[in-house]
Design a protein around this motif. Structure first.
Motif: not given
Length: 119
Positions: A11-13, A16-18, A83, A90, A115, A117
């Motif tokens: 989970l990322v805002q 953000g990056s993963l 990025n 998502t 993923v 977002v």
């Protein structure tokens, strides 16, 4: 047999990056193209990015400029640096590889990594 295992989802805002990883293991003689796909809920699976063994890359228009695909041939690994993530990124992300084993060439898939977002 060949196994592909993805990791790095979460989970990322937004913004953000993963970094996703795909590890290939088993009886591997040679890995040709490696590809990231994704599938969002209720949608068809789509190609995100592709990389040839020599390092040529191609991206979906929706991720070009934000995502970077790479691979390490010595380690049989592939990566996806994501990025400026957006909610529309998502999805479940899948690794796909064209692999020559000791005795045949085949198309292999991982189980996927999720993923999300979201704020």
């Amino acid at each position: 047999q060949v196994q592909l295992v993805e990791s790095g989802g979460g989970l990322v805002q937004p913004g953000g990056s993963l970094r996703l990883s795909c590890a290939a293991s088993g009886i591997i003689s040679f890995i040709y193209d490696m590809v990231w796909y994704r599938q969002a809920p209720g949608k068809q699976r789509e190609l995100v990015a592709r990389i040839t063994r020599s390092g040529r890359t191609d991206y979906a228009d929706s991720v070009r400029g934000r995502f970077t695909i790479s691979r390490d041939n010595a380690k049989n690994m592939m990566y996806l640096q994501m990025n400026s993530l957006k909610p529309e990124d998502t999805a479940d992300y899948y690794c796909n590889s064209d692999v020559l084993t000791g005795w045949k060439r085949g198309d292999y898939w991982g189980q996927g990594t999720q993923v999300t977002v979201s704020a």
